[in-house]
Scaffold this motif. Structure first.
Motif, PDB file in Angstrom:
ATOM      1  N   MET A   9       1.098  -1.085   0.720  1.00 50.32           N
ATOM      2  CA  MET A   9      -0.067  -0.083   0.254  1.00 50.32           C
ATOM      3  C   MET A   9       0.911   1.135   0.276  1.00 50.32           C
ATOM      4  N   SER A  10       0.922   1.970  -0.971  1.00 46.49           N
ATOM      5  CA  SER A  10       0.735   3.719  -1.136  1.00 46.49           C
ATOM      6  C   SER A  10       1.237   4.909   0.574  1.00 46.49           C
ATOM      7  N   LYS A  11       2.266   4.966   1.063  1.00 47.16           N
ATOM      8  CA  LYS A  11       2.249   5.787   2.376  1.00 47.16           C
ATOM      9  C   LYS A  11       3.397   6.333   1.869  1.00 47.16           C
ATOM     10  N   PRO A  60       4.424   4.943  -2.979  1.00 47.08           N
ATOM     11  CA  PRO A  60       4.232   5.278  -3.826  1.00 47.08           C
ATOM     12  C   PRO A  60       3.867   3.295  -4.012  1.00 47.08           C
ATOM     13  N   ALA A  61       2.428   2.275  -4.079  1.00 45.82           N
ATOM     14  CA  ALA A  61       2.918   0.870  -4.347  1.00 45.82           C
ATOM     15  C   ALA A  61       3.094   0.082  -4.819  1.00 45.82           C
ATOM     16  N   THR A  62       2.648   1.298  -6.390  1.00 42.80           N
ATOM     17  CA  THR A  62       2.621   0.640  -7.807  1.00 42.80           C
ATOM     18  C   THR A  62       3.771   1.331  -9.096  1.00 42.80           C
ATOM     19  N   ARG A  63       4.470   0.913  -9.245  1.00 41.18           N
ATOM     20  CA  ARG A  63       5.339   1.868 -10.334  1.00 41.18           C
ATOM     21  C   ARG A  63       4.892   2.441 -11.066  1.00 41.18           C
ATOM     22  N   GLN A 119       3.317  11.581  -6.394  1.00 44.13           N
ATOM     23  CA  GLN A 119       2.322  12.879  -5.891  1.00 44.13           C
ATOM     24  C   GLN A 119       2.056  13.268  -7.061  1.00 44.13           C
ATOM     25  N   LYS A 120       0.808  13.738  -6.760  1.00 41.91           N
ATOM     26  CA  LYS A 120      -0.028  14.507  -8.133  1.00 41.91           C
ATOM     27  C   LYS A 120       0.193  15.657  -7.284  1.00 41.91           C
ATOM     28  N   ALA A 121      -0.466  16.166  -6.216  1.00 41.21           N
ATOM     29  CA  ALA A 121      -0.379  17.262  -5.038  1.00 41.21           C
ATOM     30  C   ALA A 121      -0.714  17.058  -3.337  1.00 41.21           C
ATOM     31  N   TYR A 122      -0.990  17.817  -3.413  1.00 44.50           N
ATOM     32  CA  TYR A 122      -0.182  17.822  -1.160  1.00 44.50           C
ATOM     33  C   TYR A 122      -1.302  18.258  -0.373  1.00 44.50           C
ATOM     34  N   ARG A 123      -1.455  18.299   0.901  1.00 47.53           N
ATOM     35  CA  ARG A 123      -2.465  19.998   1.566  1.00 47.53           C
ATOM     36  C   ARG A 123      -1.140  19.652   3.086  1.00 47.53           C
ATOM     37  N   LYS A 176      -1.197   9.954  -9.061  1.00 43.35           N
ATOM     38  CA  LYS A 176      -2.182   9.858 -10.303  1.00 43.35           C
ATOM     39  C   LYS A 176      -3.085   9.507 -10.611  1.00 43.35           C
ATOM     40  N   GLU A 177      -3.116   8.989  -9.473  1.00 41.22           N
ATOM     41  CA  GLU A 177      -4.621   8.278  -9.702  1.00 41.22           C
ATOM     42  C   GLU A 177      -6.254   8.921  -9.364  1.00 41.22           C
TER      43      GLU A 177
END
Length: 883
Positions: free
Chosen positions: A1-3, A31-34, A38-42, A93-94
């Protein structure tokens, strides 16, 4: 899992006592997958109650579309002594949302405060009463040159030598400690022991600042919300002389245990005979050291051998050249008897200490016993560089269990590693690490830890900086060092060769002063640190203007050290004329300033520096590039012309360093490029039998030039030699740290056996053996390009970068090449074509642009070039038999 992991403020996990008004937040998204990223943050910052609810009552950045993971605080003004909590959310990205754990930072002294300095004694104490239960307590302290803080009989903190060194008239660093568990309702006592350190050092030409002093603020928050504040003032009591007879970083420590005052740091001690402390004027501005890695005891070593060269003389060999001191257990000592502990890097043939290379440093600790059954002897406020220790005056015979060495250096986070199938390369890496650690102390990168010097030489620092940042988290350490350089700068723009300027050596050699430009650039490359560029840009320009004002027709003749310490010499005009090095430095500094100005959006200045660089380049080639006739051939290279006493002209230069420097900066005209490369190769391969004939500057750039122009194997050969001059020769002769000279010298003079200025070699190992190089700042894009060598079957390296783990592991066995890589963002991967026709597999399947994470595949004459996004990869290159 992404973390989301590794939450930091000012690149430090949960810092206590931060005084930055606009701290930088950073994190790593895994990210958990290739291919995901990150696309955005807060970011939200505030009280714990609000952050638990994802509400930022102090700052809410809002959702920001960006892959940045280093973000400057833009919220409400931070308040002193306040703990702030924060967390970050990331969208991939998703569009999936991820939330981090909660982290914190606590502000130090942000609003202006009048600190009160007191002095007048070696020991200081104060009793105070707390009339309610304690909720929390913090102490803010600086003691110059060094201090040890005690509360209610307990030592506070684990820092060995604090505060960090600085130009004390400009900046003084304070530390913050959580002392909640040490303060109690009722009567309390706090005490401070002071040492001279750099501040009160009276030694030769070393800069002297004043007598030891301290400033302390103890803030105690009570359960009713009120705050009690205890500050240093004239009501503190001082004892002028105590058990510490003297302390000195060069001479050592003198201690009389009979003069110890038991209970002096506890409530109820009778200090009626003590004097009131004196209030002293302020010095420099106090700044928090919360994020500067502190000097601590980082390891304990037991002796490997015990020698007895004469009656009553016991010599212990720790098997490793280190920085620190020894702790000795004494049993059955007689009151008033004296034990002496001497330190050295070398032994004489008869087993006694050889202290000639220490020069004026006595490096001796002396202890007078109080006569108890067991006494533990350990110095304060000094340090030594040593492998061997001599103990005299010991009652009976000390055993190897009675002696241990405490290794001290900056508590730097290790982030890099390198290993290969060549044990010599591994040993070079090992001794480089030990040399770096042994000189990363007191917030400064010293040249050596043993003799009467121990200065922050700028040349040594920048030459090994690439190696340091690959192995340790150096950002805050180097930011502090750059501040030291800037604070040494005079009105005319000149800076000192050493920082802080405890030796005031103005102006710096151009090849030393370049540290002011090179190290900030390295921090930008490895950490995307734009703040250091902003903070140092004006100082860089002043230094550049100072050097430029000394040029004549585009050539900078000013130089003091040249290509320092080539084989058999300290410096030599014949080896590489100093004006070639100085002008080359000026050109590189000018190019870097142009790039820095562009990053800071100072486009006009960027263009001006770019134009100036072109002028310097033209002058450099016009003056130095020439063809020289030898006895049987002519050669093209870089020489400088001198006039002999008889009026004839003679050319000096053409050395490995002279030709490598313009090659690595792409300064050689196209029509002369092949000839200059051939001259360099001939010097290395033929004239010096595959050895380096270089000083510390050439040692960094000759292997780089050889590799860049297709002679990687030749560069590898020079680094794997075991005959003089070479790194292998040092190791073969017993070196456990890098030497100052290529020669094995055991007499007085310049012959330190723990010097990191040749440590640039480690960067080459990461880059050309493991095959790992940064292409875009903060490892956003990396190059993975392992070179294959005849005597090397595998190598690996990893760096825990600010964006996450970057690693490469490769091997070539039975005509099959395998490579495993971990990529945090993007990589350009060069897979060697081990035969005319190959097939490439990834995770067991034939690679294609449909393989997850693969962005493109290109085939060259020698390499298969793969562009890949984030993830873990497992490549295999196999030969394919022709049909």
């Amino acid at each position: 899992m992404s973390k989301i992991i590794d939450l930091r403020v000012e690149f430090t996990i949960n810092p206590l006592g931060l005084d930055e008004s606009k701290p930088r937040f950073s994190w790593i998204f895994m990210p958990a997958t290739r291919g995901n990223s990150q696309k955005a943050y807060r970011i939200v910052v505030g009280s714990l109650n609000n952050i638990t609810k994802d509400s930022g009552d102090v700052w809410d950045s809002g959702i920001v579309e960006s892959d940045d993971n280093i973000v400057e605080y833009k919220g409400l003004p931070l308040k002193s002594y306040t703990r702030y909590y924060w967390k970050v959310k990331v969208w991939d990205k998703e569009g999936k949302e991820y939330s981090s754990d909660i982290a914190w930072f606590e502000a130090g002294v942000i609003e202006p405060k009048d600190w009160t300095w007191i002095g007048g004694g070696q020991l200081m104490r104060k009793e105070f009463v707390i009339d309610k239960e304690v909720e929390e307590a913090r102490v803010y302290i600086s003691g110059l040159g060094y201090y040890e803080l005690r509360i209610n009989g307990n030592r506070v903190g684990d820092k060995a030598l604090d505060p960090p060194w600085s130009e004390y008239t400009k900046t003084v660093y304070y530390s913050v400690y959580d002392v909640t568990k040490l303060i109690r309702k009722g009567v309390n006592a706090t005490g401070v022991i002071l040492g001279r350190g750099r501040f009160g050092q009276r030694f030769g030409s070393v800069k002297y600042y004043g007598e030891p002093r301290a400033t302390v603020m103890l803030r105690v928050k009570l359960i009713d919300g009120s705050v009690v504040e205890i500050n240093t003032d004239e009501n503190w009591k001082c004892l002028q002389s105590g058990p510490i007879i003297s302390d000195d970083i060069y001479l050592g420590f003198r201690y009389d245990a009979r003069l110890e005052l038991k209970g002096w740091d506890l409530p109820g001690f009778d200090d009626s005979s003590w004097m009131s402390c004196s209030k002293l004027p302020p010095i420099g501005k106090l700044r928090s050291s919360a994020t500067i890695p502190a000097t601590k005891v980082m390891a304990i070593l037991k002796p490997r051998d015990h020698l007895n060269p004469a009656t009553g003389i016991h010599v212990f060999d720790f098997g490793q050249n280190i920085t620190g001191w020894v702790r000795v257990k004494v049993k059955g000592g007689i009151e008033g008897s004296e034990i002496r502990v001497r330190y050295a890097e070398l032994l004489n043939p008869d087993g006694t200490l050889n202290t000639l290379d220490l020069r004026g440093a006595e490096s001796t600790d002396v202890f007078i016993l109080r006569g108890e059954e067991v006494e533990i002897l350990e110095p304060r406020f000094t340090f030594h560089g040593f492998r061997y220790v001599e103990i005299t005056g010991y009652p009976g015979t000390p055993s190897m269990d009675d002696v241990e060495a405490e290794v001290i250096h900056a508590d730097l986070e290790p982030i890099g590693s390198f290993v290969s199938s060549n044990n010599l390369l591994n040993s070079i890496h090992r001794i480089t690490l030990w040399s770096l650690k042994g000189n990363l102390m007191n917030g400064v990168e010293t040249d050596c830890p043993q003799r009467d010097e121990r200065m922050g030489w700028l040349g040594d620092a920048w030459l090994s900086s690439d190696s340091a940042v690959l192995n340790f988290n150096m950002i805050r350490y180097y930011e502090k060092f750059i501040k030291d350089i800037i604070e040494s700068q005079k009105g005319d723009g000149s800076i000192s060769d050493v920082a802080p300027p405890y030796w005031e050596i103005y102006p710096a050699d151009p090849a030393w002063g370049t540290a002011l430009i090179y190290i900030p650039w390295a921090l930008y490359v490895y950490y995307n640190d734009k703040r250091i560029l902003e903070n140092s840009y004006d100082a860089m320009k002043k230094w550049w203007n100072y050097l430029n004002s000394m040029t004549k027709d585009g050539i900078l003749y000013f130089n003091k050290y040249g290509d320092w310490v080539p084989p058999g010499r300290v410096r030599s005009v014949e080896h590489c004329p100093p004006e070639i090095i100085s002008t080359w430095i000026l050109y590189r500094d000018t190019k870097l300033l142009s790039r820095i100005a562009k990053i800071l959006k100072k486009d006009t200045e960027a263009e001006l520096f770019e134009e100036k660089a072109k002028q310097i380049l033209e002058a450099f080639n016009r003056n130095f590039l020439s063809e020289v006739s030898m006895s049987h051939y002519s050669t093209m290279g870089y020489y400088s012309t001198y006039t002999s006493p008889d009026g004839s002209k003679v050319k000096f230069g053409g050395s490995q360093a002279c030709n490598a420097l313009p090659l690595v900066e792409d300064m050689v005209p196209k029509e002369a490029l092949e000839q200059v490369v051939k001259s360099l190769v001939k010097s290395v391969e033929v004239d010096w039998d595959k050895h380096l004939n270089v000083g510390i500057i050439g040692a960094k750039y000759v292997p780089e030039a050889l590799a860049r122009y297709g002679y990687v194997d030749l560069a590898y050969d020079t680094l794997t030699q075991e005959s003089y001059p070479s790194y292998g020769y040092m190791i073969k002769e017993g070196a456990t740290t890098l030497w100052e000279r290529w020669e094995k010298l055991t007499r007085s003079g310049m012959n330190s056996h723990n010097h990191h200025m040749f440590g640039s070699v480690d960067n080459w190992l990461y880059k050309y053996v493991a095959g790992l190089e940064v292409l875009e700042p903060s490892f956003k894009k990396v190059l993975i390009k392992p070179w294959l060598y005849k005597r090397l079957s595998h190598a690996s390296a990893s760096v825990r970068s600010i964006r996450g783990l970057v690693s490469v592991e490769w091997e070539l066995r039975n005509s099959v090449f395998k490579l495993k890589a971990t990529i945090p963002s993007f990589a350009e991967i060069h897979l060697p074509k081990i035969s005319e026709k190959v097939e490439v597999l990834e995770s067991g399947s034939i690679i294609s642009e449909k393989t997850p994470g693969i962005l493109s595949i290109k085939e060259g004459s020698d390499w298969i070039i793969v562009e890949a996004s984030s993830g873990n990869y497992d490549f295999e290159v196999r030969s394919v038999k022709g049909r």
